[in-house]
Write a protein that holds these residues in place. Structure first.
Motif, PDB file in Angstrom:
ATOM      1  N   LEU A  31       0.834  -1.210   0.000  1.00 14.10           N
ATOM      2  CA  LEU A  31       0.000   0.000   0.000  1.00 14.10           C
ATOM      3  C   LEU A  31       0.863   1.252   0.000  1.00 14.10           C
ATOM      4  CD1 LEU A  31      -2.806  -0.949   2.582  1.00 14.10           C
ATOM      5  CD2 LEU A  31      -2.897  -1.076   0.094  1.00 14.10           C
ATOM      6  N   VAL A  32       1.945   1.222   0.776  1.00 12.89           N
ATOM      7  CA  VAL A  32       2.854   2.375   0.824  1.00 12.89           C
ATOM      8  C   VAL A  32       3.506   2.600  -0.542  1.00 12.89           C
ATOM      9  CG1 VAL A  32       4.967   3.298   1.851  1.00 12.89           C
ATOM     10  CG2 VAL A  32       3.309   2.107   3.299  1.00 12.89           C
ATOM     11  N   LEU A  33       4.021   1.533  -1.137  1.00 13.77           N
ATOM     12  CA  LEU A  33       4.730   1.667  -2.419  1.00 13.77           C
ATOM     13  C   LEU A  33       3.796   2.070  -3.558  1.00 13.77           C
ATOM     14  CD1 LEU A  33       7.155  -1.408  -2.227  1.00 13.77           C
ATOM     15  CD2 LEU A  33       7.665   1.009  -1.790  1.00 13.77           C
ATOM     16  N   LEU A  34       2.571   1.504  -3.556  1.00 11.95           N
ATOM     17  CA  LEU A  34       1.636   1.829  -4.635  1.00 11.95           C
ATOM     18  C   LEU A  34       0.983   3.188  -4.447  1.00 11.95           C
ATOM     19  CD1 LEU A  34       0.040  -1.689  -5.169  1.00 11.95           C
ATOM     20  CD2 LEU A  34       1.393  -0.404  -6.821  1.00 11.95           C
TER      21      LEU A  34
ATOM     22  N   LEU B 152       6.014   5.569  -4.875  1.00 17.89           N
ATOM     23  CA  LEU B 152       6.949   5.332  -5.975  1.00 17.89           C
ATOM     24  C   LEU B 152       6.346   4.558  -7.138  1.00 17.89           C
ATOM     25  CD1 LEU B 152      10.149   4.375  -3.912  1.00 17.89           C
ATOM     26  CD2 LEU B 152       9.686   6.553  -5.070  1.00 17.89           C
ATOM     27  N   LEU B 153       5.452   3.605  -6.831  1.00 18.38           N
ATOM     28  CA  LEU B 153       4.928   2.714  -7.879  1.00 18.38           C
ATOM     29  C   LEU B 153       3.541   3.107  -8.371  1.00 18.38           C
ATOM     30  CD1 LEU B 153       6.078  -0.742  -6.404  1.00 18.38           C
ATOM     31  CD2 LEU B 153       7.289   0.766  -7.999  1.00 18.38           C
ATOM     32  N   SER B 154       3.065   4.286  -8.004  1.00 16.06           N
ATOM     33  CA  SER B 154       1.701   4.687  -8.396  1.00 16.06           C
ATOM     34  C   SER B 154       1.541   4.787  -9.907  1.00 16.06           C
ATOM     35  CB  SER B 154       1.351   6.036  -7.759  1.00 16.06           C
ATOM     36  OG  SER B 154       2.262   7.041  -8.176  1.00 16.06           O
ATOM     37  N   GLY B 155       2.625   5.054 -10.610  1.00 14.84           N
ATOM     38  CA  GLY B 155       2.550   5.176 -12.064  1.00 14.84           C
ATOM     39  C   GLY B 155       2.372   3.864 -12.801  1.00 14.84           C
ATOM     40  N   VAL B 156       2.658   2.753 -12.109  1.00 16.61           N
ATOM     41  CA  VAL B 156       2.512   1.432 -12.748  1.00 16.61           C
ATOM     42  C   VAL B 156       1.478   0.599 -11.994  1.00 16.61           C
ATOM     43  CG1 VAL B 156       4.796   1.341 -13.820  1.00 16.61           C
ATOM     44  CG2 VAL B 156       4.540   0.639 -11.438  1.00 16.61           C
TER      45      VAL B 156
ATOM     46  N   SER C 276       5.551  15.036  -1.441  1.00  9.51           N
ATOM     47  CA  SER C 276       5.396  15.189  -2.894  1.00  9.51           C
ATOM     48  C   SER C 276       5.392  13.851  -3.613  1.00  9.51           C
ATOM     49  CB  SER C 276       6.529  16.069  -3.449  1.00  9.51           C
ATOM     50  OG  SER C 276       7.798  15.492  -3.169  1.00  9.51           O
ATOM     51  N   VAL C 277       5.888  12.785  -2.978  1.00  7.61           N
ATOM     52  CA  VAL C 277       5.902  11.469  -3.608  1.00  7.61           C
ATOM     53  C   VAL C 277       4.485  10.898  -3.727  1.00  7.61           C
ATOM     54  CG1 VAL C 277       6.156  10.072  -1.486  1.00  7.61           C
ATOM     55  CG2 VAL C 277       7.176   9.271  -3.653  1.00  7.61           C
ATOM     56  N   PHE C 278       3.575  11.412  -2.914  1.00  9.18           N
ATOM     57  CA  PHE C 278       2.168  10.993  -2.981  1.00  9.18           C
ATOM     58  C   PHE C 278       1.510  11.739  -4.140  1.00  9.18           C
ATOM     59  CE2 PHE C 278      -2.325  11.278  -1.602  1.00  9.18           C
ATOM     60  CZ  PHE C 278      -2.582   9.939  -1.308  1.00  9.18           C
ATOM     61  N   PRO C 279       0.972  11.024  -5.129  1.00  9.58           N
ATOM     62  CA  PRO C 279       0.400  11.692  -6.307  1.00  9.58           C
ATOM     63  C   PRO C 279      -0.684  12.696  -5.908  1.00  9.58           C
ATOM     64  CG  PRO C 279       0.562   9.325  -6.668  1.00  9.58           C
ATOM     65  CD  PRO C 279       0.847   9.555  -5.221  1.00  9.58           C
ATOM     66  N   ARG C 280      -0.623  13.885  -6.471  1.00 12.04           N
ATOM     67  CA  ARG C 280      -1.620  14.921  -6.135  1.00 12.04           C
ATOM     68  C   ARG C 280      -3.021  14.491  -6.545  1.00 12.04           C
ATOM     69  NH1 ARG C 280      -0.320  17.055  -2.087  1.00 12.04           N
ATOM     70  NH2 ARG C 280       0.799  15.093  -2.039  1.00 12.04           N
ATOM     71  N   ARG C 281      -3.134  13.625  -7.549  1.00 15.62           N
ATOM     72  CA  ARG C 281      -4.462  13.192  -8.000  1.00 15.62           C
ATOM     73  C   ARG C 281      -5.140  12.296  -6.963  1.00 15.62           C
ATOM     74  NH1 ARG C 281      -0.801   9.845 -10.563  1.00 15.62           N
ATOM     75  NH2 ARG C 281      -1.291   7.615 -10.613  1.00 15.62           N
ATOM     76  N   TYR C 282      -4.378  11.745  -6.018  1.00 15.09           N
ATOM     77  CA  TYR C 282      -4.952  10.904  -4.968  1.00 15.09           C
ATOM     78  C   TYR C 282      -5.458  11.720  -3.781  1.00 15.09           C
ATOM     79  CZ  TYR C 282      -2.894   6.718  -7.166  1.00 15.09           C
ATOM     80  OH  TYR C 282      -2.556   5.686  -8.036  1.00 15.09           O
ATOM     81  N   ALA C 283      -5.023  12.973  -3.674  1.00 15.40           N
ATOM     82  CA  ALA C 283      -5.380  13.803  -2.518  1.00 15.40           C
ATOM     83  C   ALA C 283      -6.841  14.257  -2.605  1.00 15.40           C
ATOM     84  CB  ALA C 283      -4.455  15.010  -2.450  1.00 15.40           C
ATOM     85  N   LYS C 284      -7.337  14.830  -1.504  1.00 19.33           N
ATOM     86  CA  LYS C 284      -8.712  15.333  -1.487  1.00 19.33           C
ATOM     87  C   LYS C 284      -8.872  16.479  -2.472  1.00 19.33           C
ATOM     88  CE  LYS C 284      -9.788  14.045   3.281  1.00 19.33           C
ATOM     89  NZ  LYS C 284     -10.012  14.503   4.666  1.00 19.33           N
ATOM     90  N   THR C 285      -9.990  16.464  -3.155  1.00 18.39           N
ATOM     91  CA  THR C 285     -10.260  17.513  -4.142  1.00 18.39           C
ATOM     92  C   THR C 285     -10.761  18.774  -3.438  1.00 18.39           C
ATOM     93  OG1 THR C 285     -12.485  16.599  -4.458  1.00 18.39           O
ATOM     94  CG2 THR C 285     -10.776  15.871  -5.972  1.00 18.39           C
TER      95      THR C 285
ATOM     96  N   ASP D  98      11.981  11.647  -2.871  1.00 20.63           N
ATOM     97  CA  ASP D  98      11.061  10.510  -2.925  1.00 20.63           C
ATOM     98  C   ASP D  98      11.489   9.353  -2.028  1.00 20.63           C
ATOM     99  OD1 ASP D  98       9.632  12.001  -4.657  1.00 20.63           O
ATOM    100  OD2 ASP D  98      10.002  10.789  -6.444  1.00 20.63           O
ATOM    101  N   LEU D  99      12.753   8.970  -2.077  1.00 21.98           N
ATOM    102  CA  LEU D  99      13.220   7.820  -1.295  1.00 21.98           C
ATOM    103  C   LEU D  99      13.107   8.085   0.209  1.00 21.98           C
ATOM    104  CD1 LEU D  99      16.334   6.561  -3.308  1.00 21.98           C
ATOM    105  CD2 LEU D  99      14.085   5.475  -3.112  1.00 21.98           C
ATOM    106  N   PHE D 100      13.493   9.290   0.612  1.00 21.00           N
ATOM    107  CA  PHE D 100      13.388   9.640   2.030  1.00 21.00           C
ATOM    108  C   PHE D 100      11.919   9.673   2.457  1.00 21.00           C
ATOM    109  CE2 PHE D 100      12.990  12.849   5.432  1.00 21.00           C
ATOM    110  CZ  PHE D 100      13.775  12.220   6.403  1.00 21.00           C
ATOM    111  N   SER D 101      11.056  10.177   1.597  1.00 18.77           N
ATOM    112  CA  SER D 101       9.624  10.233   1.898  1.00 18.77           C
ATOM    113  C   SER D 101       9.054   8.841   2.134  1.00 18.77           C
ATOM    114  CB  SER D 101       8.869  10.910   0.755  1.00 18.77           C
ATOM    115  OG  SER D 101       9.325  12.230   0.555  1.00 18.77           O
ATOM    116  N   VAL D 102       9.407   7.903   1.260  1.00 17.77           N
ATOM    117  CA  VAL D 102       8.926   6.528   1.411  1.00 17.77           C
ATOM    118  C   VAL D 102       9.475   5.901   2.691  1.00 17.77           C
ATOM    119  CG1 VAL D 102       9.003   4.201   0.416  1.00 17.77           C
ATOM    120  CG2 VAL D 102       8.560   6.176  -1.055  1.00 17.77           C
ATOM    121  N   PHE D 103      10.736   6.189   2.994  1.00 22.19           N
ATOM    122  CA  PHE D 103      11.337   5.684   4.236  1.00 22.19           C
ATOM    123  C   PHE D 103      10.556   6.189   5.455  1.00 22.19           C
ATOM    124  CE2 PHE D 103      14.209   6.604   7.831  1.00 22.19           C
ATOM    125  CZ  PHE D 103      14.583   5.302   8.161  1.00 22.19           C
ATOM    126  N   VAL D 104      10.229   7.478   5.460  1.00 25.99           N
ATOM    127  CA  VAL D 104       9.477   8.063   6.580  1.00 25.99           C
ATOM    128  C   VAL D 104       8.091   7.414   6.680  1.00 25.99           C
ATOM    129  CG1 VAL D 104       8.386  10.160   7.471  1.00 25.99           C
ATOM    130  CG2 VAL D 104      10.706  10.254   6.521  1.00 25.99           C
TER     131      VAL D 104
END
Length: 496
Positions: free
Chosen positions: A73-76, A79-83, A153-162, A465-471
């Motif tokens: 869930l964290v990766l998708l 970092l992996l939201s594009g795939v 910023s690693v979290f896609p903006r399209r996933y955030a609340k509108t 991005d990498l540090f964000s995912v680590f956090v």
């Protein structure tokens, strides 16, 4: 001081004026959690078949559950939201391959068709519905992940609340959280009331004090700390805890007055009348086009106050869904009928949603309008369908191998009678899903505290991005560890 204000404004701007993603991406994303649950279940079965045993170490099971249920869930979501699409299809194919391996190791020599016929006519235990637990836990886990991830910023903006209209992944979270609570409310479980309807309502009124207290604590801490606020989400003073409390009380009053089995009708009437009022009065303009928040509490918190109508509607729909799912069913083929009905209901609601968005207005979480209510219920029904399918597939794998080591899933009826309860209890005691389920509100509260603390310590917007995912992984790991320890100690923190 100016630097602090600049940082606060920058973080507020980072989560503002967003338009969401497509309905299709949100719906397709619903496959992620069920596939994770299926992967973990099939892994346990295959491991047990090969090793003839499972480690009883809590570290093994905790790390296994974290790897299968949280890490993807964290990766998708980062970092992996594009795939996303390719990974879901790939994981689904891998699961089919693993299921074939399990079939190859079956105890009987019957053909696949014979196994399926025997399975469909078999009996399943009737004292629990595991996929409801998984549904509620997964909604909570996704919500907990997103409330911090959105600040990076690693979290896609399209996933955030509108901002006003649109369908972001986080938009579904608020409504899904309320529906997840409604599914297991006392009325949905046909729990017998003690005393009169009035005394029942009074008890429900008393039971929400922790939510009111949490809402006040969040309000005070946010105002005193200068923490970033997205005012158009709920208002100046309102927050999600207040919404949960009000919805719970209002729904309890309605369910004390009207028949519980007519909850769907109440849901339709409430959101229908609310939408008519939005369209025929100045209420819509007041909520989304009036920037003046001075003069009254209502003006300052109009989104939070008026969206309650939509959330009460979602809650009532959840009660009806819970009533249906909680019906006693002994035969597995009866659950195939449930899968069919859940899927058909979801598809019908998506058709209604298309009509609403075409002829009325788009989805708006900010107002919790009719299209939003329809979308939340349709998406939750689809998610429940996926989880039910996973439970049935895991039960089929268990029946092939006589292997009953997967927690938070069904067992065959005869195996309940054969005293496999001790093994189940041991596995449940080592299960992260059961850990979160035991203290759902505590898990959510811990996440809010950790989110605030992380934002104070880390410059989330500027992190790579990498540090964000680590956090994010550390954040989820710490929350999961604390809630797992409470479960292992047999501690249930309930304040009412």
């Amino acid at each position: 001081m100016d630097g602090v204000m600049t940082n606060k404004l920058m973080k507020e701007a980072f989560v503002s004026n967003l338009n969401g993603t497509s309905l299709g991406e949100v719906a397709f994303g619903s496959f992620v959690a069920p596939l994770c649950v299926l992967s973990r279940g099939l892994f346990l079965i295959l491991y047990h078949l090969n090793k003839r045993t499972l480690p009883r170490s809590w570290t093994f099971h905790f790390l296994l559950d974290f790897t299968f249920l949280i890490l993807p869930l964290v990766l998708l979501s980062s970092l992996l939201s594009g795939v996303l699409y390719r990974i879901i299809i790939g994981v689904a194919l891998i699961n089919i391959g693993v299921l074939f391996q399990v079939y190859q190791k079956r105890k009987r020599s019957a053909s696949l068709l014979d196994e399926l016929r025997r399975f469909i006519q078999s009996k399943v235990e009737t004292n629990l519905v595991p996929f409801i637990t998984v549904f509620r836990v997964q909604v909570n886990v996704k919500t907990v992940l997103c409330i911090l991830a959105v600040d990076f910023s690693v979290f896609p903006r399209r996933y955030a609340k509108t901002e006003t209209y649109g369908t972001g992944v986080m938009d579904i979270g608020v409504g899904a959280y309320i529906l997840a609570n409604a599914i297991v409310c006392p009325e949905a479980r046909s729990k017998e009331k003690k005393g009169s309807n009035f005394s029942h309502v009074v008890r429900q009124l008393w039971s929400v004090w922790p939510l009111v207290l949490l809402g006040m604590a969040r309000l005070i801490s946010v105002k005193m700390s200068g923490y970033q606020e997205h005012v158009t989400e709920y208002g100046v003073h309102w927050n999600f805890f207040f919404t949960l409390a009000i919805v719970r009380v209002v729904a309890s009053v309605l369910l004390a007055i009207f028949p519980v089995n007519k909850s769907w009708l109440l849901a339709a009437l409430i959101c229908g009348i609310y939408q008519v009022v939005l369209e025929t009065t100045g209420l819509k303009t007041f909520i989304i086009h009036n920037d003046d928040r001075t003069g009254s509490f209502l003006a300052a918190n109009r989104e939070g106050v008026f969206s309650v109508f939509g959330y009460v509607s979602i809650y009532m729909a959840g009660v009806q869904i819970g009533l249906y799912i909680m019906e006693t069913r002994l035969l597995i083929k009866q659950w195939f009928k449930v899968i069919q009905n859940l899927l058909i209901s979801s598809c019908v609601l998506y058709v209604i949603l298309y009509f609403c968005q075409t002829h009325i207005e788009p989805v708006s979480r900010r107002m919790a309008n009719l299209p939003y209510c329809v979308w939340v219920i349709a998406e939750c029904l689809f998610f429940l369908t996926c989880l039910t399918v996973v439970d049935v597939v895991l039960l089929f794998a268990k029946s092939l191998t006589n292997c009953y080591v997967v927690p938070s899933s069904w067992n065959m009826h005869q195996d309940v009678e054969l005293k496999k309860a001790n093994l189940r209890a041991e596995m449940e005691d080592l299960c992260l899903i059961q850990s979160v389920n035991r203290n759902q509100l505590v898990f959510f509260m811990l996440a809010n505290l950790m989110t605030g603390l992380t934002n104070v310590i880390v410059d989330t917007v500027s992190s790579n991005d990498l540090f964000s995912v680590f956090v994010l992984l550390m954040y989820m790991f710490i929350n999961s560890t604390l809630i797992f320890i409470l479960h292992r100690k047999g501690i249930t923190l309930k304040f009412w």
